[in-house]
Write a protein that holds these residues in place. Structure first.
Motif, mmCIF file in Angstrom:
data_model
loop_
_atom_site.group_PDB
_atom_site.id
_atom_site.type_symbol
_atom_site.label_atom_id
_atom_site.label_comp_id
_atom_site.label_asym_id
_atom_site.label_seq_id
_atom_site.Cartn_x
_atom_site.Cartn_y
_atom_site.Cartn_z
ATOM 1 N N GLU A 66 -6.580 41.841 22.620
ATOM 2 C CA GLU A 66 -6.983 42.391 22.125
ATOM 3 C C GLU A 66 -7.572 43.474 22.798
ATOM 4 O O GLU A 66 -8.785 44.181 22.015
ATOM 5 N N ARG A 114 -12.663 44.897 20.360
ATOM 6 C CA ARG A 114 -11.593 43.949 20.057
ATOM 7 C C ARG A 114 -10.062 44.478 19.489
ATOM 8 O O ARG A 114 -10.624 44.547 18.618
ATOM 9 N N GLU A 116 -8.694 43.765 16.957
ATOM 10 C CA GLU A 116 -8.101 42.806 15.958
ATOM 11 C C GLU A 116 -7.460 43.141 14.616
ATOM 12 O O GLU A 116 -7.524 44.110 14.467
ATOM 13 N N ARG A 122 -14.900 40.619 10.156
ATOM 14 C CA ARG A 122 -13.851 41.352 12.301
ATOM 15 C C ARG A 122 -13.460 42.120 12.753
ATOM 16 O O ARG A 122 -12.588 43.012 11.889
ATOM 17 N N LYS A 211 -4.804 30.661 16.558
ATOM 18 C CA LYS A 211 -5.270 30.643 15.092
ATOM 19 C C LYS A 211 -4.047 30.140 13.754
ATOM 20 O O LYS A 211 -3.625 30.869 12.314
#
Ligand code: ATP
Ligand code: MG
Length: 417
Positions: A66, A114, A116, A122, A211
């Motif tokens: 990330e 980050r 992502e 997010r 995840k």
């Protein structure tokens, strides 16, 4: 028109119409922090990459996938800060704050970056309210940190919060646990995702935080760290629970949380609202030493501002919104416009929020505009007003008129504020 430019994927503009929410969250956090004697620290937006490699840990999602890392023009590898703790620790060591009387209590409000998969809650640039307490190994400090987060969230009006805690132990108990975990994961090694395969030897506990569905499936019945902690870590955790009881903070022991960063020891926690983790933190007693400082314990948390604001919106929590203007001053002619310009300027010095006509609007259009802005009062300057030195302040909520002297700014200010 030339092709329209767009903000980079995963970033968001904070628009003026939403600014009050951000200011409210941040000022609430600052106010709460003050009641604990926590002072602000600001660190650079970028750091040498090595800080995060050493400070966050090379088996974490952050470091593995990330980070926004690039070489600057001097060919140094730099990284946009993906989190606030490692930079705060770097600053604590570099500025020798460890020589002062302890504990050192620091908070920050910072963007974080980050790379992502962008989705709801997010982003690639997000914002955190965070804090770090350095120097105390006492369980009371763990609970104080948790309480700062709780106080902030409660003050913001969030009610349905649940506190999840876990005990990650120290390097000694972690080693025993890692052996047990590896023995358990071994038979399914081939099914693990590629990232988790690299974690297997280096830091198997990170696999619990993966995840990926297939990894989650495998770890469902994995041994839990709580069964492996040493006496010291167990005592510490029990004291944490006692202090939580003292403050009557309900909690749930959740062996499933391991947190996204490598540096945690002993207590870790998450505060969850609905399905969102709005705050995560814990103790990291080895990080200061690992980054070249003295052997000193620490505990802290990070709270995602976007997720927090989303939660406030979801729960229909009213965020106090100030009026934009106390007074709109209209003017009929050139001379009046100058008087209005000066009056607005003098009133602002007294703290009155006021506006005048900068658009060459007609008086009628001005009043329509003032109404649209939600100005609390309006007034119109004409020849009579200038001659008599009297103006009428009209309260927009009920139409009531207050006659005041044009030269008495104090009186005008008192009436409209
Ligand atoms: P997650 O498991 O959701 O990826 P994390 O463990 O990576 O979270 P932390 O590093 O502990 O999260 O960051 C603290 C808080 O910052 C999180 O609880 C969350 O509220 C927020 N946060 C983390 N990553 C993002 C992101 N990409 N966009 C928005 N908020 C984020
Ligand atoms: Mg993450």
């Amino acid at each position: 028109m030339a092709m329209e430019l767009q903000a980079p994927k995963g970033t968001k503009d904070m628009l003026p119409e939403d600014a009050y929410k951000w200011q409210y969250v941040e000022s609430t956090f600052r106010e709460v922090a003050k009641t604990y004697g926590i002072r602000e620290i600001r660190t650079p937006v970028f750091e040498y990459t090595e800080l995060f490699l050493r400070g966050v840990g090379d088996t974490t999602d952050i470091v593995q996938k990330e980070m926004y890392t690039f070489n600057d023009k001097g060919n140094r590898s730099v990284t946009l800060k993906p989190e606030g703790t490692a930079p705060a620790v770097r600053a604590f060591i570099e500025n020798r704050l460890f020589n002062e009387a302890q504990p050192t209590k620091l908070y920050y409000i910072t963007p974080a970056f980050r790379y992502e998969n962008v989705q709801k809650g997010r982003l690639r640039q997000f914002h955190q309210c965070g804090l770090e307490m350095f120097g105390s190994k006492e369980p009371s400090m763990d609970v104080e940190v948790i309480k700062v987060a709780m106080d902030t969230l409660n003050k913001l009006g969030l009610k349905s919060l649940s506190l999840h805690i876990n005990n990650l132990g120290c390097p000694t108990c972690r080693a025993k646990y890692n052996d047990a975990l590896k023995a358990f994961l071994k038979e399914n090694y081939d099914t693990l995702c590629e990232t988790c395969k690299t974690r297997f030897e280096k830091n198997p506990m990170r696999i619990l935080d993966c995840k990926e569905k297939k990894c989650k499936e495998i770890t469902k019945n994995a041994p839990i760290i709580l069964d492996y902690v040493c006496e010291e870590c167990e005592t510490h955790f029990n004291k944490v629970k006692e202090y939580l009881d003292v403050l009557e903070i309900p909690y749930e022991i959740d062996p499933g949380i391991v947190r996204g960063l490598d540096y945690y020891t002993k207590t870790i926690f998450e505060i969850i609202n609905a399905d969102f983790t709005v705050c995560g933190g814990g103790r990291y007693d080895k990080l200061i030493e690992e980054l070249g400082g003295p052997d000193m314990p620490a505990v802290g948390f990070g709270m995602g501002e976007e997720r927090l604001i989303m939660t406030l919106d979801n729960e229909n929590i009213e965020i106090p919104k100030e009026n934009l203007f106390d007074l709109y001053i209209g003017a009929r002619g050139d001379e009046e416009r100058k008087v209005a310009f000066k009056l607005a300027s003098d009133l602002r010095v007294l703290g009155v929020k006021c506006e005048i006509n900068h658009m060459g609007r007609s008086v009628k259009a001005e009043m329509k505009y003032a109404n649209k802005l939600g100005a609390s009062f309006t007034t119109i300057l004409g020849e009579d007003e200038l001659n008599n030195k009297k103006i009428n302040l009209k309260r927009m909520s009920d139409g009531e008129i207050f006659e005041v002297s044009l030269d008495n700014c104090e009186e005008i200010a008192k009436t409209v504020k």
